[in-house]
Design a protein around this motif. Structure first.
Motif, PDB file in Angstrom:
ATOM      1  N   SER A  12      74.248  40.468 101.478  1.00  0.00           N
ATOM      2  CA  SER A  12      75.473  39.718 101.757  1.00  0.00           C
ATOM      3  C   SER A  12      75.202  38.407 102.486  1.00  0.00           C
ATOM      4  CB  SER A  12      76.421  40.566 102.610  1.00  0.00           C
ATOM      5  OG  SER A  12      75.801  40.917 103.847  1.00  0.00           O
ATOM      6  N   ASP A  13      73.946  38.144 102.836  1.00  0.00           N
ATOM      7  CA  ASP A  13      73.584  36.924 103.553  1.00  0.00           C
ATOM      8  C   ASP A  13      74.014  35.696 102.733  1.00  0.00           C
ATOM      9  OD1 ASP A  13      71.823  34.630 104.445  1.00  0.00           O
ATOM     10  OD2 ASP A  13      71.090  36.154 105.819  1.00  0.00           O
ATOM     11  N   ALA A  17      73.752  34.276  98.366  1.00  0.00           N
ATOM     12  CA  ALA A  17      74.833  33.828  97.489  1.00  0.00           C
ATOM     13  C   ALA A  17      74.662  32.363  97.081  1.00  0.00           C
ATOM     14  CB  ALA A  17      76.173  34.019  98.182  1.00  0.00           C
ATOM     15  N   PHE A  88      81.780  49.418  96.329  1.00  0.00           N
ATOM     16  CA  PHE A  88      81.751  48.605  97.551  1.00  0.00           C
ATOM     17  C   PHE A  88      82.993  48.873  98.407  1.00  0.00           C
ATOM     18  CE2 PHE A  88      82.464  44.833 100.110  1.00  0.00           C
ATOM     19  CZ  PHE A  88      81.197  44.534 100.592  1.00  0.00           C
ATOM     20  N   ARG A  92      83.076  50.590 102.145  1.00  0.00           N
ATOM     21  CA  ARG A  92      83.629  49.776 103.243  1.00  0.00           C
ATOM     22  C   ARG A  92      84.760  50.530 103.949  1.00  0.00           C
ATOM     23  NH1 ARG A  92      85.709  43.930 101.678  1.00  0.00           N
ATOM     24  NH2 ARG A  92      87.061  45.226 100.359  1.00  0.00           N
ATOM     25  N   ASP A 105      83.595  40.720 109.454  1.00  0.00           N
ATOM     26  CA  ASP A 105      82.263  40.250 109.063  1.00  0.00           C
ATOM     27  C   ASP A 105      81.219  41.325 109.272  1.00  0.00           C
ATOM     28  OD1 ASP A 105      83.204  37.805 108.268  1.00  0.00           O
ATOM     29  OD2 ASP A 105      82.577  36.736 110.086  1.00  0.00           O
ATOM     30  N   ARG A 108      81.576  43.914 106.511  1.00  0.00           N
ATOM     31  CA  ARG A 108      81.020  43.467 105.231  1.00  0.00           C
ATOM     32  C   ARG A 108      79.499  43.569 105.245  1.00  0.00           C
ATOM     33  NH1 ARG A 108      79.342  38.823 102.419  1.00  0.00           N
ATOM     34  NH2 ARG A 108      80.156  38.696 100.282  1.00  0.00           N
ATOM     35  N   SER A 109      78.872  43.168 106.349  1.00  0.00           N
ATOM     36  CA  SER A 109      77.416  43.262 106.451  1.00  0.00           C
ATOM     37  C   SER A 109      76.956  44.708 106.436  1.00  0.00           C
ATOM     38  CB  SER A 109      76.927  42.581 107.738  1.00  0.00           C
ATOM     39  OG  SER A 109      77.089  41.186 107.672  1.00  0.00           O
ATOM     40  N   SER A 112      77.060  46.151 103.041  1.00  0.00           N
ATOM     41  CA  SER A 112      76.037  45.622 102.131  1.00  0.00           C
ATOM     42  C   SER A 112      74.648  46.188 102.387  1.00  0.00           C
ATOM     43  CB  SER A 112      75.996  44.089 102.213  1.00  0.00           C
ATOM     44  OG  SER A 112      75.427  43.658 103.436  1.00  0.00           O
ATOM     45  N   SER A 116      75.996  46.262  97.178  1.00  0.00           N
ATOM     46  CA  SER A 116      76.050  44.803  97.095  1.00  0.00           C
ATOM     47  C   SER A 116      77.478  44.323  96.889  1.00  0.00           C
ATOM     48  CB  SER A 116      75.212  44.309  95.913  1.00  0.00           C
ATOM     49  OG  SER A 116      73.875  44.707  96.042  1.00  0.00           O
ATOM     50  N   PRO A 117      77.872  43.229  97.566  1.00  0.00           N
ATOM     51  CA  PRO A 117      79.144  42.586  97.219  1.00  0.00           C
ATOM     52  C   PRO A 117      79.128  42.172  95.743  1.00  0.00           C
ATOM     53  CG  PRO A 117      78.245  41.674  99.252  1.00  0.00           C
ATOM     54  CD  PRO A 117      77.176  42.538  98.659  1.00  0.00           C
ATOM     55  N   TYR A 201      68.916  38.012  94.809  1.00  0.00           N
ATOM     56  CA  TYR A 201      68.130  38.548  95.927  1.00  0.00           C
ATOM     57  C   TYR A 201      66.643  38.439  95.625  1.00  0.00           C
ATOM     58  CZ  TYR A 201      67.057  41.362 100.004  1.00  0.00           C
ATOM     59  OH  TYR A 201      66.576  41.789 101.228  1.00  0.00           O
TER      60      TYR A 201
END
Length: 218
Positions: A12-13, A17, A88, A92, A105, A108-109, A112, A116-117, A201
């Motif tokens: 998710s970094d 993206a 996902f 979550r 945030d 979400r991290s 992930s 994966s998002p 990735y």
């Protein structure tokens, strides 16, 4: 129990993206009949057994380098975007209930680490494969956890280099990595079973100028 990721770069970094995409146009091909395939994650359309041609070629090369008595066992390859989003969102929601103090945030991290998002998901590109090792009769070797064990369920042992991993499982993970790394696949360090080639990735990890594979459909 919360399992931090330390120095691991999560998928998710924003840097992942930001990797450009120049899709090679390679087709999704059926792995069945070419490598051993498990059906535990089978979907009605058979997406799970498909990967990009370049990934399959590399897996076949890796298979030929394994020690006697060891074989790759493919568990899941391609996923539809709808399936990826469902996984996902479900994880979550599970984390939000279990760790109510997480910010959006952080949530979400944390999600992930395991899923994966959708916007960067290598499974939807046919670029990622979840796999393990088996013997000639199909019996799986001890890898320390089951495939798809979450960090919470596994006590963090799903992380590829988990410090408390039993020696037998550590040795088997090294055998898997020893076959896949030389043919160009990269591991997602929070999931010992997840390897990819050609996705964002992968491009971030190896320093490639762009990803080779974006979202694909059968």
């Amino acid at each position: 129990m919360w399992h931090p990721t330390g120095d691991i770069v999560l998928i998710s970094d924003p840097r992942v993206a930001a990797i450009p995409l120049e899709d090679s146009g390679e087709p999704l091909v059926d792995v069945r009949g070419r490598l051993r395939v498990d059906e535990r994650m089978a979907d009605p359309g058979g997406a799970y057994a498909h990967l990009r041609q370049g990934v399959v070629d590399r897996l076949e090369r890796a298979e030929r380098t394994l020690p006697d008595g060891y074989h790759l066992l493919i568990v899941e390859g391609h996923r539809t975007i709808a399936s990826q989003r469902q996984i996902f969102d479900g994880y979550r929601a599970e984390l939000a209930e279990r760790f109510p103090g997480l910010t959006p945030d952080e949530l979400r991290s944390a999600t992930s680490r395991y899923v994966s998002p959708v916007e960067v998901a290598p499974h939807t590109a046919g670029a990622a494969v979840d796999l393990t090792l088996c013997d000639p009769d199909g019996a799986e070797y001890d890898m320390g956890t089951a495939i798809n064990d979450t960090p919470e369920r596994s006590g963090g042992l799903c992380y590829t280099a988990a410090p408390d991993l039993p020696e037998t499982a550590r040795r088997h993970r090294k055998i898997l990595a020893g076959a896949l790394e030389p043919v160009g696949l990269v591991n997602y360090a929070t999931e010992w079973w997840h390897w990819s080639y050609g996705d964002r990735y992968w491009a971030f990890t190896v320093g490639a100028p762009h990803a080779l594979y974006g979202p694909a459909s059968l």
